[in-house]
Design a protein around this motif. Structure first.
Motif, mmCIF file in Angstrom:
data_model
loop_
_atom_site.group_PDB
_atom_site.id
_atom_site.type_symbol
_atom_site.label_atom_id
_atom_site.label_comp_id
_atom_site.label_asym_id
_atom_site.label_seq_id
_atom_site.Cartn_x
_atom_site.Cartn_y
_atom_site.Cartn_z
ATOM 1 N N MET A 264 0.836 -1.182 0.000
ATOM 2 C CA MET A 264 0.000 0.000 0.000
ATOM 3 C C MET A 264 0.877 1.240 0.000
ATOM 4 N N ASN A 265 0.536 2.182 -0.834
ATOM 5 C CA ASN A 265 1.299 3.425 -0.926
ATOM 6 C C ASN A 265 0.670 4.456 -0.009
ATOM 7 N N THR A 266 1.453 5.039 0.887
ATOM 8 C CA THR A 266 0.917 6.013 1.831
ATOM 9 C C THR A 266 1.117 7.447 1.353
ATOM 10 N N ASN A 267 1.617 7.633 0.134
ATOM 11 C CA ASN A 267 1.775 8.963 -0.429
ATOM 12 C C ASN A 267 0.397 9.594 -0.577
ATOM 13 N N PRO A 268 0.175 10.797 0.008
ATOM 14 C CA PRO A 268 -1.152 11.418 -0.061
ATOM 15 C C PRO A 268 -1.623 11.695 -1.486
ATOM 16 N N GLU A 269 -0.679 11.934 -2.408
ATOM 17 C CA GLU A 269 -1.092 12.143 -3.794
ATOM 18 C C GLU A 269 -1.702 10.875 -4.375
ATOM 19 N N PHE A 270 -1.128 9.727 -4.064
ATOM 20 C CA PHE A 270 -1.690 8.473 -4.556
ATOM 21 C C PHE A 270 -3.040 8.193 -3.902
ATOM 22 N N THR A 271 -3.191 8.579 -2.641
ATOM 23 C CA THR A 271 -4.465 8.403 -1.956
ATOM 24 C C THR A 271 -5.544 9.237 -2.638
ATOM 25 N N SER A 272 -5.228 10.476 -2.970
ATOM 26 C CA SER A 272 -6.186 11.343 -3.661
ATOM 27 C C SER A 272 -6.510 10.796 -5.042
ATOM 28 N N PHE A 273 -5.490 10.318 -5.769
ATOM 29 C CA PHE A 273 -5.734 9.760 -7.093
ATOM 30 C C PHE A 273 -6.596 8.502 -6.993
ATOM 31 N N ALA A 274 -6.339 7.669 -5.997
ATOM 32 C CA ALA A 274 -7.138 6.460 -5.800
ATOM 33 C C ALA A 274 -8.598 6.828 -5.533
ATOM 34 N N ARG A 275 -8.815 7.887 -4.779
ATOM 35 C CA ARG A 275 -10.184 8.344 -4.502
ATOM 36 C C ARG A 275 -10.863 8.799 -5.794
ATOM 37 N N LEU A 276 -10.117 9.486 -6.663
ATOM 38 C CA LEU A 276 -10.662 9.894 -7.959
ATOM 39 C C LEU A 276 -11.051 8.675 -8.786
ATOM 40 N N VAL A 277 -10.154 7.693 -8.859
ATOM 41 C CA VAL A 277 -10.426 6.490 -9.644
ATOM 42 C C VAL A 277 -11.650 5.760 -9.095
ATOM 43 N N GLU A 278 -11.759 5.664 -7.782
ATOM 44 C CA GLU A 278 -12.930 5.028 -7.189
ATOM 45 C C GLU A 278 -14.211 5.772 -7.548
ATOM 46 N N LEU B 159 -15.091 3.839 -15.840
ATOM 47 C CA LEU B 159 -13.674 3.662 -16.183
ATOM 48 C C LEU B 159 -13.461 3.133 -17.595
ATOM 49 N N ASP B 160 -14.450 2.440 -18.138
ATOM 50 C CA ASP B 160 -14.301 1.946 -19.507
ATOM 51 C C ASP B 160 -14.373 3.078 -20.531
ATOM 52 N N GLN B 161 -14.741 4.300 -20.078
ATOM 53 C CA GLN B 161 -14.849 5.452 -20.967
ATOM 54 C C GLN B 161 -13.817 6.533 -20.664
ATOM 55 N N VAL B 162 -13.028 6.364 -19.603
ATOM 56 C CA VAL B 162 -12.119 7.392 -19.117
ATOM 57 C C VAL B 162 -10.671 7.038 -19.472
ATOM 58 N N VAL B 163 -9.905 8.046 -19.884
ATOM 59 C CA VAL B 163 -8.477 7.873 -20.125
ATOM 60 C C VAL B 163 -7.740 8.884 -19.253
ATOM 61 N N VAL B 164 -6.791 8.406 -18.470
ATOM 62 C CA VAL B 164 -5.962 9.296 -17.662
ATOM 63 C C VAL B 164 -4.903 9.887 -18.572
ATOM 64 N N ILE B 165 -4.766 11.204 -18.540
ATOM 65 C CA ILE B 165 -3.793 11.892 -19.390
ATOM 66 C C ILE B 165 -2.934 12.803 -18.514
ATOM 67 N N GLY B 166 -1.962 13.438 -19.104
ATOM 68 C CA GLY B 166 -1.139 14.394 -18.366
ATOM 69 C C GLY B 166 -0.124 13.720 -17.460
ATOM 70 N N GLY B 167 0.245 14.416 -16.409
ATOM 71 C CA GLY B 167 1.294 13.957 -15.504
ATOM 72 C C GLY B 167 1.003 12.617 -14.858
ATOM 73 N N TRP B 168 -0.255 12.370 -14.509
ATOM 74 C CA TRP B 168 -0.578 11.093 -13.874
ATOM 75 C C TRP B 168 -0.401 9.921 -14.828
ATOM 76 N N ALA B 169 -0.644 10.131 -16.098
ATOM 77 C CA ALA B 169 -0.430 9.051 -17.070
ATOM 78 C C ALA B 169 1.042 8.645 -17.070
ATOM 79 N N HIS B 170 1.937 9.629 -17.017
ATOM 80 C CA HIS B 170 3.376 9.336 -16.985
ATOM 81 C C HIS B 170 3.769 8.654 -15.674
#
Length: 72
Positions: A1-15, A21-32
């Protein structure tokens, strides 16, 4: 489990986007950032963009619970 708060926020977005999710593409910095974790990703000398926002791309016809929305 990653405790980095940025990953926690991103995980909340994905949830929150999970029904679509079958219609969404992550782009920008998070894609990299995410690509670095793919087994076929090559190691790079540079770091991904250090932005804290998350960018997603949606289709021009977005389906929501048996309805279809069209963007202009």
């Amino acid at each position: 489990m990653n405790t980095n708060p940025e990953f926690t926020s991103f995980a909340r977005l994905v949830e929150s986007l999970s029904p679509w999710l079958d219609q969404v593409v992550v782009i920008g910095g998070w894609a990299h950032r995410l690509h670095r974790f793919h087994p076929a990703a090559q190691a790079l000398d540079l770091c991904p963009a250090d932005d804290s926002d998350a960018d997603v791309a949606l289709p021009t016809r977005f389906r929501v619970a048996d309805k279809s929305f069209t963007t202009a």
